[in-house]
Design a protein around this motif. Structure first.
Motif, PDB file in Angstrom:
ATOM      1  N   PHE A  89       0.856  -1.179   0.000  1.00  0.00           N
ATOM      2  CA  PHE A  89       0.000   0.000   0.000  1.00  0.00           C
ATOM      3  C   PHE A  89       0.895   1.234   0.000  1.00  0.00           C
ATOM      4  CE2 PHE A  89       1.155  -0.596   4.344  1.00  0.00           C
ATOM      5  CZ  PHE A  89       1.096   0.645   4.960  1.00  0.00           C
ATOM      6  N   ASP A  90       0.315   2.377  -0.214  1.00  0.00           N
ATOM      7  CA  ASP A  90       1.059   3.630  -0.269  1.00  0.00           C
ATOM      8  C   ASP A  90       1.510   4.018   1.142  1.00  0.00           C
ATOM      9  OD1 ASP A  90       2.132   6.078  -0.822  1.00  0.00           O
ATOM     10  OD2 ASP A  90       0.239   7.046  -1.371  1.00  0.00           O
ATOM     11  N   ILE A  91       2.818   3.964   1.389  1.00  0.00           N
ATOM     12  CA  ILE A  91       3.324   4.265   2.727  1.00  0.00           C
ATOM     13  C   ILE A  91       3.679   5.742   2.904  1.00  0.00           C
ATOM     14  CG2 ILE A  91       4.225   1.915   3.043  1.00  0.00           C
ATOM     15  CD1 ILE A  91       7.055   3.073   2.576  1.00  0.00           C
ATOM     16  N   ASP A 108       3.356   4.953 -11.054  1.00  0.00           N
ATOM     17  CA  ASP A 108       3.172   6.054 -11.997  1.00  0.00           C
ATOM     18  C   ASP A 108       2.148   7.075 -11.479  1.00  0.00           C
ATOM     19  OD1 ASP A 108       0.969   4.446 -12.185  1.00  0.00           O
ATOM     20  OD2 ASP A 108       1.131   4.068 -14.331  1.00  0.00           O
ATOM     21  N   LYS A 109       1.426   6.726 -10.415  1.00  0.00           N
ATOM     22  CA  LYS A 109       0.487   7.654  -9.785  1.00  0.00           C
ATOM     23  C   LYS A 109       1.114   8.391  -8.605  1.00  0.00           C
ATOM     24  CE  LYS A 109      -3.516   4.756 -10.955  1.00  0.00           C
ATOM     25  NZ  LYS A 109      -4.641   3.964 -10.392  1.00  0.00           N
ATOM     26  N   GLY A 110       2.392   8.075  -8.328  1.00  0.00           N
ATOM     27  CA  GLY A 110       3.080   8.752  -7.234  1.00  0.00           C
ATOM     28  C   GLY A 110       3.021   8.032  -5.905  1.00  0.00           C
ATOM     29  N   ILE A 121      14.390   6.551  -5.047  1.00  0.00           N
ATOM     30  CA  ILE A 121      13.009   6.785  -4.608  1.00  0.00           C
ATOM     31  C   ILE A 121      12.058   6.705  -5.790  1.00  0.00           C
ATOM     32  CG2 ILE A 121      11.421   8.462  -3.598  1.00  0.00           C
ATOM     33  CD1 ILE A 121      13.236   7.150  -1.561  1.00  0.00           C
ATOM     34  N   ASP A 122      12.461   7.261  -6.923  1.00  0.00           N
ATOM     35  CA  ASP A 122      11.621   7.192  -8.123  1.00  0.00           C
ATOM     36  C   ASP A 122      11.324   5.745  -8.497  1.00  0.00           C
ATOM     37  OD1 ASP A 122      11.607   9.917  -8.281  1.00  0.00           O
ATOM     38  OD2 ASP A 122      13.179  10.042  -9.802  1.00  0.00           O
ATOM     39  N   ALA A 123      12.296   4.868  -8.232  1.00  0.00           N
ATOM     40  CA  ALA A 123      12.155   3.461  -8.626  1.00  0.00           C
ATOM     41  C   ALA A 123      11.118   2.712  -7.803  1.00  0.00           C
ATOM     42  CB  ALA A 123      13.505   2.758  -8.522  1.00  0.00           C
ATOM     43  N   VAL A 124      10.766   3.229  -6.620  1.00  0.00           N
ATOM     44  CA  VAL A 124       9.784   2.527  -5.777  1.00  0.00           C
ATOM     45  C   VAL A 124       8.470   3.312  -5.696  1.00  0.00           C
ATOM     46  CG1 VAL A 124      11.413   1.188  -4.416  1.00  0.00           C
ATOM     47  CG2 VAL A 124      10.890   3.534  -3.716  1.00  0.00           C
ATOM     48  N   ARG A 125       8.288   4.244  -6.625  1.00  0.00           N
ATOM     49  CA  ARG A 125       7.008   4.949  -6.743  1.00  0.00           C
ATOM     50  C   ARG A 125       6.216   4.384  -7.925  1.00  0.00           C
ATOM     51  NH1 ARG A 125       6.228   9.431  -3.660  1.00  0.00           N
ATOM     52  NH2 ARG A 125       8.033  10.668  -2.997  1.00  0.00           N
TER      53      ARG A 125
END
Length: 430
Positions: free
Chosen positions: A114-116, A141-143, A135-139
Motif C-alpha cells: 500500500f502507499d506508505i 506512476d500515480k506517485g 526513490i523514483d524506482a519505488v514509486r
C-alpha cells in the motif's frame, strides 16, 4: 451583625484554603499524567534480498531495539516450504517485506503493498536524503510510495592477481571499455599443466544487459521485449566473449554466485565481471589473492556499470502494526545505521551522504588495501518497470541464449524465437 460577618468570612477563607491545598497535592494513586509504556510488538520480516543472520542482527534487530525497546523483529527466510505465496494463502503475510527493485511492482499488483507515503510523512522521514533515482524506482506512476531502499547493488571487475603475476600481464585498469577488457582477457587464455585458464568471465547476458535497463517483457503491454537492437548488441558481446577459443563456458548463463564459486575454488579465471560478490570472494576460506577494477563500459555508455538494483523495505497491507513497521524503516535507513552498514558489511547505501562512500568497507578486514573506490567511478542507468511475468520471460530467453552459445542458432533467430515463445507464455498466463 458584624460578628456574624467576620465569622462567616473566616469560615470562607478556611474553606478556600483547604480546597487550594487539595488542588496542589494530587492523590497518590492519580497516574493519568504518566507516559504509557507501549505494548510489546513482534514484527515479522520476510527475507527476499540475501542477508546473513549476523547482518540482520547488526542492521535490523539491535538498532531497532536500541531506539524502540518494545519492538522485536523475527526473520522469516525464503525456503522450500516457506514462500510468499504460501504465506499469503495461509493469511500469514509478514509485516515487512524486503523485495529487490524488480519485485516491488509484482507485490503491488498482488495487492500486498500500500502507499506508505502518509506513514513516512507522519514519521518525519526526509526522502531528500536519498538518491532521487532510488526513490523514483519505488514509486508508482500515480506517485504512490511502495517501499524505501536500504541498500544498492553494484558491479565490479574482480581479478586474480596471482594469475596476472604468473603470466606477466599488467593488472586491469579502471575505465576500460569492453573491447579493452576482452583484449586483456585474451592475453590470459592458455593451457598450462593440464589446466585451462580463462581470461574473462562476464557471467551472463542478463548482467551484460544492465547498462541498457532492458527487460524481457514490456511491463506496459505485457508483450515480449527481447527482439530489438539493444538486446542484439548485448548478445553480440556475450557471444564475442564466450566463444573465444579457450574461454568458453561449459555451462552458460549460470548466474553470478555459481561463477563466483568457480573464480574462487578453481582459480582458473583471470577476470570475473559480476555483481557484488565481495563477501563471497573475500571470505577467509577463499584463499584467493584478488582485487577489483571499475566494471567495463560499452563505448556508447561510458562509466555506466549497470542498472538501478535496490534492496527495499516494504510494509504489507495486512500488517496490524503499520506504525511500528514504519519505525523499523526509519531506523534501518537512518544515517547511523546506513554508515554502520557501509563500514561493516560493505553494502552500498542509497543515501546521498558522501560519508557512505568515504567509509565504505572501513571495518571489513578483507577489503583493506583493495581498490574499493573503483565501484564509485561508475553510475547506474534508471531501473526499468518490471512486468509480473519478467522472471518467466527471463527463463525462456536465457534458454535461447544457451542455444546461441552452443552454436545451434544465430543471434537473429535466437531473438525472434525467444520473443515468440515469451508471447505464447504470456497468452497462457493471461
Amino acid at each position: 451583625m458584624k460578628t456574624r460577618v467576620v465569622y462567616g468570612f473566616a469560615a470562607l477563607m478556611i474553606l478556600l484554603s483547604s480546597t487550594a491545598c487539595g488542588q496542589t497535592e494530587p492523590a497518590p494513586d492519580n497516574q493519568a499524567s504518566a507516559p504509557k509504556t507501549p505494548e510489546p510488538v513482534v514484527l515479522t520480516v520476510y527475507q527476499q534480498a540475501e542477508i546473513s543472520d549476523e547482518d540482520f542482527q547488526l542492521l535490523f534487530v539491535e538498532p531497532v531495539k536500541k531506539k524502540y525497546p518494545y519492538i522485536d523483529l523475527k526473520l522469516v527466510r525464503l525456503d522450500k516450504g516457506v514462500t510468499l505465496d504460501n504465506l499469503v494463502i495461509s493469511g500469514e503475510v509478514p509485516d515487512i517485506l524486503t523485495p529487490p527493485h524488480s519485485g516491488v511492482l509484482e507485490l503491488s499488483q498482488k495487492d500486498i503493498l500500500f502507499d506508505i507515503a502518509p506513514l513516512v510523512k507522519q514519521a518525519n522521514l526526509d526522502l531528500n536524503r536519498f538518491d532521487p533515482v532510488t526513490i523514483d524506482a519505488v514509486r508508482s506512476d500515480k506517485g504512490e510510495l511502495w517501499a524505501l531502499p536500504y541498500a544498492m547493488q553494484f558491479n565490479a571487475l574482480y581479478y586474480n592477481k596471482d594469475l596476472f603475476d604468473k603470466f606477466g600481464v599488467e593488472y586491469p585498469k579502471d575505465g576500460m571499455t569492453w573491447d579493452e577488457a576482452i583484449e586483456l582477457g585474451k592475453k590470459m587464455i592458455r593451457n598450462e599443466g593440464g589446466i585451462q585458464y580463462r581470461g574473462l568471465d562476464p557471467v551472463s547476458s542478463y548482467i551484460l544487459s544492465f547498462p541498457f535497463s532492458l527487460t524481457y517483457v514490456d511491463a506496459k503491454t505485457n508483450k515480449a521485449s527481447f527482439n530489438n537492437e539493444q538486446w542484439k548488441k548485448v548478445l553480440e558481446l556475450t557471444q564475442s566473449i564466450l566463444t573465444i577459443p579457450g574461454n568458453e563456458l561449459k555451462s552458460t548463463e549460470p548466474g553470478a554466485a555459481t561463477q563466483g564459486n568457480l573464480f574462487i575454488k578453481e582459480k582458473n579465471v583471470a577476470m570475473l565481471a559480476s555483481t557484488n560478490l565481495m563477501a563471497q570472494i573475500g571470505s577467509a576460506a577463499s584463499g584467493i589473492n584478488w582485487d577489483i577494477a571499475q566494471y567495463p563500459s560499452y563505448k556508447e555508455k561510458p562509466n555506466i556499470s549497470g542498472k538501478l538494483d535496490t534492496h527495499n523495505l516494504a510494509i504489507s497491507k495486512t500488517s496490524k502494526h503499520k506504525e511500528e513497521a514504519v519505525k523499523v524503516l526509519e531506523v534501518v535507513t537512518s544515517d547511523e545505521v546506513q554508515l554502520l552498514s557501509a563500514r561493516k558489511t560493505a553494502r552500498m547505501s542509497p543515501l546521498k551522504n558522501p560519508e557512505m562512500q568515504k567509509q565504505f568497507g572501513a571495518e571489513v578486514p578483507y577489503l583493506q588495501g583493495k581498490n574499493i573506490q573503483a565501484i564509485f567511478k561508475s553510475t547506474v542507468s534508471p531501473g526499468p518497470i518490471y512486468s509480473p511475468f519478467e522472471v518467466d520471460g527471463k527463463k525462456i530467453a536465457q534458454a535461447k541464449v544457451r542455444e546461441l552459445l552452443a552454436g545451434n542458432v544465430d543471434i537473429n533467430t535466437a531473438l525472434r524465437q525467444a520473443d515468440e515463445e515469451i508471447n505464447k507464455m504470456l497468452e497462457t498466463k493471461k
